[in-house]
Enzyme design. Structure first.
Site, PDB file in Angstrom:
ATOM      1  N   HIS A  18     -36.986  22.573 -17.923  1.00 35.16           N
ATOM      2  CA  HIS A  18     -37.019  21.845 -18.936  1.00 35.16           C
ATOM      3  C   HIS A  18     -35.738  22.246 -20.037  1.00 35.16           C
ATOM      4  CE1 HIS A  18     -40.407  19.318 -17.560  1.00 35.16           C
ATOM      5  NE2 HIS A  18     -40.852  20.502 -17.102  1.00 35.16           N
ATOM      6  N   SER A  42       0.813  -1.227  -0.084  1.00 36.72           N
ATOM      7  CA  SER A  42      -0.029   0.046  -0.308  1.00 36.72           C
ATOM      8  C   SER A  42       0.917   1.304  -0.074  1.00 36.72           C
ATOM      9  CB  SER A  42      -0.872  -0.048   1.264  1.00 36.72           C
ATOM     10  OG  SER A  42      -0.182   0.126   2.646  1.00 36.72           O
ATOM     11  N   GLU A  78     -15.833  21.389 -18.580  1.00 37.26           N
ATOM     12  CA  GLU A  78     -16.171  20.034 -19.097  1.00 37.26           C
ATOM     13  C   GLU A  78     -15.366  18.838 -18.053  1.00 37.26           C
ATOM     14  OE1 GLU A  78     -16.308  20.231 -23.615  1.00 37.26           O
ATOM     15  OE2 GLU A  78     -14.373  20.745 -22.889  1.00 37.26           O
ATOM     16  N   LYS A 137     -11.208  28.770 -31.863  1.00 33.59           N
ATOM     17  CA  LYS A 137     -11.796  27.999 -30.709  1.00 33.59           C
ATOM     18  C   LYS A 137     -11.578  28.649 -29.365  1.00 33.59           C
ATOM     19  CE  LYS A 137     -14.018  24.145 -31.384  1.00 33.59           C
ATOM     20  NZ  LYS A 137     -15.545  24.104 -31.014  1.00 33.59           N
ATOM     21  N   ASN A 173      -3.627  -2.127  12.744  1.00 29.35           N
ATOM     22  CA  ASN A 173      -5.028  -1.997  12.251  1.00 29.35           C
ATOM     23  C   ASN A 173      -5.443  -0.801  12.786  1.00 29.35           C
ATOM     24  OD1 ASN A 173      -4.607  -4.354  11.176  1.00 29.35           O
ATOM     25  ND2 ASN A 173      -6.034  -5.646  12.638  1.00 29.35           N
ATOM     26  N   TYR A 214     -10.863  -6.508  11.391  1.00 26.95           N
ATOM     27  CA  TYR A 214     -10.074  -6.116  10.258  1.00 26.95           C
ATOM     28  C   TYR A 214      -9.923  -7.057   9.102  1.00 26.95           C
ATOM     29  CZ  TYR A 214      -6.208  -4.157   7.468  1.00 26.95           C
ATOM     30  OH  TYR A 214      -5.290  -3.716   6.425  1.00 26.95           O
ATOM     31  N   SER A 221      -7.924  25.243 -30.150  1.00 26.83           N
ATOM     32  CA  SER A 221      -8.032  23.823 -30.786  1.00 26.83           C
ATOM     33  C   SER A 221      -6.920  23.890 -31.609  1.00 26.83           C
ATOM     34  CB  SER A 221      -9.071  24.021 -31.860  1.00 26.83           C
ATOM     35  OG  SER A 221      -9.046  23.136 -32.862  1.00 26.83           O
TER      36      SER A 221
END
Ligand code: ARG
Length: 505
Positions: A145, A11, A279, A272, A99, A306, A266
């Site tokens: 809507h 880990s 986004e 653009k 733990n 655990y 772009s």
């Protein structure tokens, strides 16, 4: 064993995140062991010195040494033992387990991240409030809507987001409170026979309380699920804002210009300005849900206490919280830099007959017919306007309003009660008034409505709420900071002992 088989259980990648928390946990545990007489003062001093020097070279340690171990807890203990020998260093892990250690570390690391996120959320709330103040008089169409519904103001629209974010803040505070309890001392799950003081380590580490039941303490990751669920809700809210920015910046809407820092060009189309940041906020909302789903699925049906499965939750938590904080920060910048095209918004406000509801209401007030009947009458009028292709793109000036008023009250298409056929004889002045978009908005002055007076009142109240929430956040940060200062003072005191012992020798 093959290298990749060994790698399977590591880990260490996500444990980079837990390193500083683990050092704190080790320090607090050792201070407490010494105070309880479980380890001797010179052993405590030697271990604390070693932890401090490890902390000083943390960057190198995390880069170069940590990856060679199974996890951060094993790595730190091994280094301590290498440096001061097992007889002394081997006492650090007395009365605890990995733990309870890992559960404590995750809570401490998450707490820090939550502070960042809470600050970011309040930053976004502030940015929205400030933008709203600039646009108290900016009229725009409101949508249901995604169709023009009734007119509102940009301030009213933005305030809706501040309210959603205020709820996100309180959800995050609850998640914080469920996070900020200490599992330390639960050991593997059955606590320990050593006379440890769990309250002491909890307070040295800035926890509000001990997570009491030793089996519950090491078994649960519900605080993680709750936190990611709160992030998910928050992401829903900001994804909606991101989506509106994307829509409003299209040529079709043309309501706003997103700041140059938050658009990209772009590689082929020189003109653009793509809203990539908005986004990505929209997309990363999905990423956070994915983390939530992973956490839920991993934790489901695990037998107590655990299980190694729990290790698999941690990376999703880290990804979720970092993604959320970054997204909120991006949205704050976008709101601050937003350029609003007032005239474009205002010109769109009457389009599609957004005054229709107010006209129906006016008919009710003037003629005492029922709202349903008035609705039918105005609905028929709306259809006939559609049929004749009534041009909404022309300026909604007094001349234009007069034209429509004449249609409604004049002899040509006089409105009549559809039920009785009785002529309505509407007052021309009130019809005109109903068609005026700005006064339409001001009439909606009930609690929560878009009337300027009400929006101003709401804004003031939200300012106050934000100040209260900021105070809550700062108090929590301060409490943790004070605890860490206390811990550091205790560490220094106990480290000094070794120097005195050395000098006396
Ligand atoms: N790296 C482990 C985790 O994140 C630490 C706990 C390991 N405990 C154990 N009993 N194997 O959960």
């Amino acid at each position: 064993m093959l290298k990749h088989t060994e790698d399977y259980i590591l880990s260490t990648e996500v444990d980079r995140w837990l390193f500083h928390a683990d050092i704190l946990v080790d320090k607090a545990h050792v201070v407490m062991l010494k105070e309880q007489g479980i380890i001797k003062k010179d052993a405590a001093a030697a271990i604390l010195n070693c932890l401090t020097s490890l902390e000083e070279r943390s960057a190198d340690f995390i880069e170069d040494e940590l990856p060679g171990y199974e996890d951060v807890h094993t790595a730190i203990e091994s280094v301590v033992i290498q440096e001061i020998g097992e007889d002394v260093g081997g006492r650090m892990h007395t009365g605890r387990s990995r733990n309870d250690e890992v559960a404590t570390c995750i809570r401490i690391a998450l707490r820090t991240e939550l502070f960042e996120l809470l600050r970011a959320v309040n930053g976004l709330r502030r940015a929205l409030l400030e933008k709203a103040r600039e646009h108290l008089d900016t009229i725009m169409p409101g949508y249901t809507h995604l169709q023009h519904a009734q007119a509102t103001t940009f301030a009213h629209h933005l305030l809706a987001y501040t309210d959603a974010l205020a709820r996100d803040f309180s959800r995050l505070i609850i998640a914080y409170e469920h996070t900020n309890v200490s599992p330390l001392g639960a050991a593997a799950f059955a606590s320990t026979g050593f006379p440890i003081d769990r309250d002491r380590t909890a307070s040295l580490l800035g926890f509000d309380a001990v997570l009491e039941h030793s089996m519950d303490a090491v078994s649960t990751r519900d605080f993680i699920i709750e936190a990611i669920a709160s992030f998910s809700n928050l992401m829903i809210n900001i994804s909606r804002l991101a989506e509106e920015f994307i829509l409003w910046s299209t040529s079709e809407f043309d309501f706003i210009t997103i700041d140059a820092d938050y658009v990209t060009g772009s590689s082929i189309m020189p003109q653009k300005r793509n809203p990539d940041y908005a986004e990505l906020v929209r997309a990363r909302t999905g990423t956070v849900y994915g983390c939530l789903m992973s956490g839920l699925s991993i934790c489901k049906a695990l037998p107590y206490s655990y299980n190694r499965d729990l290790q698999e939750v941690t990376p999703h938590l880290l990804r979720a919280v970092r993604t959320t904080t970054a997204s909120v920060t991006v949205m704050k910048g976008m709101v601050e830099g937003l350029e609003v095209k007032l005239e474009k918004m205002e010109k769109q406000a009457p389009v599609g007959f957004t005054a229709a509801t107010e006209l129906a209401d006016t008919i009710v007030r003037e003629t005492c017919i029922s709202f349903r009947t008035a609705h039918k009458i105005v609905s028929a009028l709306a259809s006939s306007l559609r049929d004749e292709d009534w041009d909404w793109d022309r300026d909604w000036d007094s001349q234009r309003i007069d034209e429509l008023t004449l249609k409604i009250t004049g002899t040509g298409q006089k409105l009549s009660d559809t039920a009785t056929g009785r002529e309505l004889n509407l007052n021309e002045k009130s019809v005109k008034e109903a068609l005026k978009i700005a006064s339409n908005i001001q009439k909606r002055n009930v609690k929560g409505g878009p009337a300027k007076k009400e929006v101003k009142r709401m804004m003031q109240q939200r300012e106050k709420n934000l100040a209260t929430d900021e105070k809550t956040r700062l108090e929590k940060e301060e409490y943790v900071k004070k605890s860490f200062d206390l811990l550091e003072r205790e560490v220094q005191r106990k480290k000094r002992i070794v120097k005195l012992i050395k000098m006396n020798r």
